[in-house]
Design a protein around this motif. Structure first.
Motif, short mmCIF file in Angstrom:
data_model
loop_
_atom_site.label_atom_id
_atom_site.label_comp_id
_atom_site.label_asym_id
_atom_site.label_seq_id
_atom_site.Cartn_x
_atom_site.Cartn_y
_atom_site.Cartn_z
N THR A 6 1.31 -1.44 -0.01
CA THR A 6 -0.11 0.28 -0.08
C THR A 6 1.18 1.15 0.02
OG1 THR A 6 -1.96 -0.97 1.56
CG2 THR A 6 -1.90 1.68 0.96
N LEU A 7 0.79 2.47 -0.99
CA LEU A 7 1.85 3.47 -1.19
C LEU A 7 0.67 4.02 -0.66
CD1 LEU A 7 3.27 5.26 -2.15
CD2 LEU A 7 3.18 5.04 -4.34
N ALA A 8 1.26 4.97 0.14
CA ALA A 8 0.30 6.34 0.32
C ALA A 8 1.02 7.34 0.24
CB ALA A 8 0.06 5.79 2.14
N VAL A 9 0.24 8.48 -0.68
CA VAL A 9 1.10 9.51 -1.09
C VAL A 9 0.18 10.58 -0.32
CG1 VAL A 9 1.33 11.28 -3.10
CG2 VAL A 9 1.24 8.69 -3.34
N SER A 10 1.36 11.38 0.28
CA SER A 10 0.72 12.62 1.09
C SER A 10 0.90 14.06 0.48
CB SER A 10 1.08 13.04 2.39
OG SER A 10 2.83 13.32 2.97
N GLY A 11 0.84 14.91 0.49
CA GLY A 11 0.85 16.31 0.00
C GLY A 11 2.22 17.24 0.32
N SER A 12 3.25 17.02 -0.99
CA SER A 12 4.51 17.26 -1.26
C SER A 12 4.79 17.73 -2.74
CB SER A 12 5.26 16.32 -0.53
OG SER A 12 6.46 16.67 -1.10
N ILE A 13 5.25 18.65 -2.75
CA ILE A 13 5.69 18.51 -4.18
C ILE A 13 6.27 17.93 -5.18
CG2 ILE A 13 8.05 19.47 -3.91
CD1 ILE A 13 5.49 20.46 -7.48
N SER A 14 6.91 16.07 -4.07
CA SER A 14 7.64 15.46 -4.33
C SER A 14 6.94 14.12 -4.43
CB SER A 14 8.40 14.40 -3.59
OG SER A 14 9.26 15.63 -3.01
N ALA A 15 5.76 14.29 -4.46
CA ALA A 15 4.49 13.30 -5.06
C ALA A 15 3.97 13.28 -6.10
CB ALA A 15 2.74 13.32 -4.54
N LYS A 33 -1.69 -0.89 -4.40
CA LYS A 33 -3.05 -0.48 -4.00
C LYS A 33 -1.98 1.26 -3.28
CE LYS A 33 -5.48 -4.22 -3.51
NZ LYS A 33 -6.78 -5.23 -2.60
N VAL A 34 -2.63 2.43 -3.84
CA VAL A 34 -2.49 3.86 -3.32
C VAL A 34 -3.87 4.13 -2.56
CG1 VAL A 34 -1.55 6.03 -4.81
CG2 VAL A 34 -1.14 3.86 -5.75
N ILE A 35 -3.03 5.15 -1.57
CA ILE A 35 -3.85 5.91 -0.90
C ILE A 35 -3.82 7.53 -1.33
CG2 ILE A 35 -4.68 6.27 1.35
CD1 ILE A 35 -4.28 3.73 2.40
N MET A 36 -4.09 8.41 -1.41
CA MET A 36 -3.80 9.79 -1.87
C MET A 36 -4.17 10.70 -0.38
SD MET A 36 -4.21 9.67 -5.28
CE MET A 36 -2.92 11.67 -5.52
N THR A 37 -3.77 11.74 -0.35
CA THR A 37 -4.20 12.38 1.16
C THR A 37 -4.94 13.45 0.25
OG1 THR A 37 -2.53 14.43 0.77
CG2 THR A 37 -3.05 12.51 2.94
N GLU A 38 -5.87 14.13 0.43
CA GLU A 38 -6.45 15.18 -0.51
C GLU A 38 -5.38 16.13 -1.33
OE1 GLU A 38 -9.90 19.27 -0.18
OE2 GLU A 38 -9.64 17.95 0.72
N ALA A 39 -4.11 16.63 -0.26
CA ALA A 39 -3.45 17.53 -0.75
C ALA A 39 -2.50 17.18 -1.71
CB ALA A 39 -2.32 17.84 0.50
N THR A 41 -3.30 14.71 -4.18
CA THR A 41 -4.35 15.46 -5.33
C THR A 41 -4.17 16.24 -6.33
OG1 THR A 41 -6.71 15.96 -4.50
CG2 THR A 41 -5.91 13.68 -4.95
N ALA A 42 -3.01 17.48 -5.07
CA ALA A 42 -3.12 18.87 -6.42
C ALA A 42 -1.77 19.32 -6.40
CB ALA A 42 -2.75 20.06 -4.90
N PHE A 43 -0.55 17.74 -6.98
CA PHE A 43 0.45 17.74 -7.45
C PHE A 43 0.08 16.60 -8.48
CE2 PHE A 43 1.44 19.31 -2.96
CZ PHE A 43 2.46 20.19 -3.57
N ILE A 44 -0.34 15.87 -8.12
CA ILE A 44 -0.25 14.30 -9.12
C ILE A 44 -1.69 14.50 -9.21
CG2 ILE A 44 0.50 12.53 -7.20
CD1 ILE A 44 1.86 11.86 -9.64
N THR A 45 -2.49 13.28 -9.68
CA THR A 45 -3.79 13.06 -10.23
C THR A 45 -3.87 11.80 -10.00
OG1 THR A 45 -3.63 11.83 -13.02
CG2 THR A 45 -3.93 14.71 -12.09
N PRO A 46 -5.07 11.49 -9.21
CA PRO A 46 -5.86 10.08 -9.09
C PRO A 46 -5.73 8.89 -10.17
CG PRO A 46 -6.81 11.43 -7.89
CD PRO A 46 -6.29 12.37 -8.64
#
Length: 183
Positions: A6-15, A33-39, A41-46
């Motif tokens: 499970t890859l969890a992606v949080s809000g960073s320019i490195s997203a 499987k990927v989880i993303m925070t709302e932040a 999604t501002a850097f990369i699309t789901p």
């Protein structure tokens, strides 16, 4: 048996680097499987991560698509390795303090105790070196998270220092080591 990540992606320019990480993990034969925070999604699309992982991306802890499943609980049960990459200062603080206010933190809180956990921080140097962030990282390490230290580099903000996401090759090597240990 295929190892599940499970890859969890949080809000960073490195997203944006999560796309390459997802692709490389799939090429190595892992189920991702990927989880993303709302932040994030501002850097990369789901959609980008959905296409690369070949799985739906999980965004909202309150959205349950299938009645018999509770996604944040079931994702935790179905993973061999939980990795937060990039891990923002905000997400690190939430994890260290037991918040479960989004899909990433709720899933992390619901992980079975023996699940392997990695954290790859990425943020501004001052944020990374802040005593609060360092305290949170220390606490998470004590709670079983293995920290993949950020590297020193020219950061997106123009500062130079420690805080850039570790090289993907180091992240991939760490994942391979952790998943293949004792197997």
């Amino acid at each position: 048996m295929t190892k599940r990540i499970t890859l969890a992606v949080s809000g960073s320019i490195s997203a944006y680097k999560a796309a390459d990480l997802t692709s490389q993990l799939k090429k190595r034969g892992y189920e991702v499987k990927v989880i993303m925070t709302e932040a994030a999604t501002a850097f990369i699309t789901p959609l980008t991560l959905q296409v690369l992982s070949k799985n739906p991306v999980h965004l909202d802890v309150m959205e349950e698509k299938l009645a018999p499943r509770i996604e944040h609980i079931d994702l935790g049960k179905e993973t061999d390795l939980f990795i937060v990459a990039p891990a923002s200062a905000n997400t690190i603080a939430h994890l260290a303090n037991g918040f479960a206010d989004n899909m990433l933190t709720a899933t992390a809180l619901a992980l079975p105790p023996k699940t392997k956990k990695l954290l790859a921080p990425a943020m501004n140097t001052k944020m990374y070196d802040n005593p609060l962030t360092q305290r949170n990282l220390k606490l998470l390490a004590e709670l079983g998270y293995q920290i993949i230290e950020p590297k020193s580099a020219l950061l997106a903000c123009g500062d130079v220092g420690r805080g850039a996401l570790a090289d993907l090759e180091l992240i991939l090597e760490t994942i391979d080591e952790v998943l293949n240990k004792n197997s």
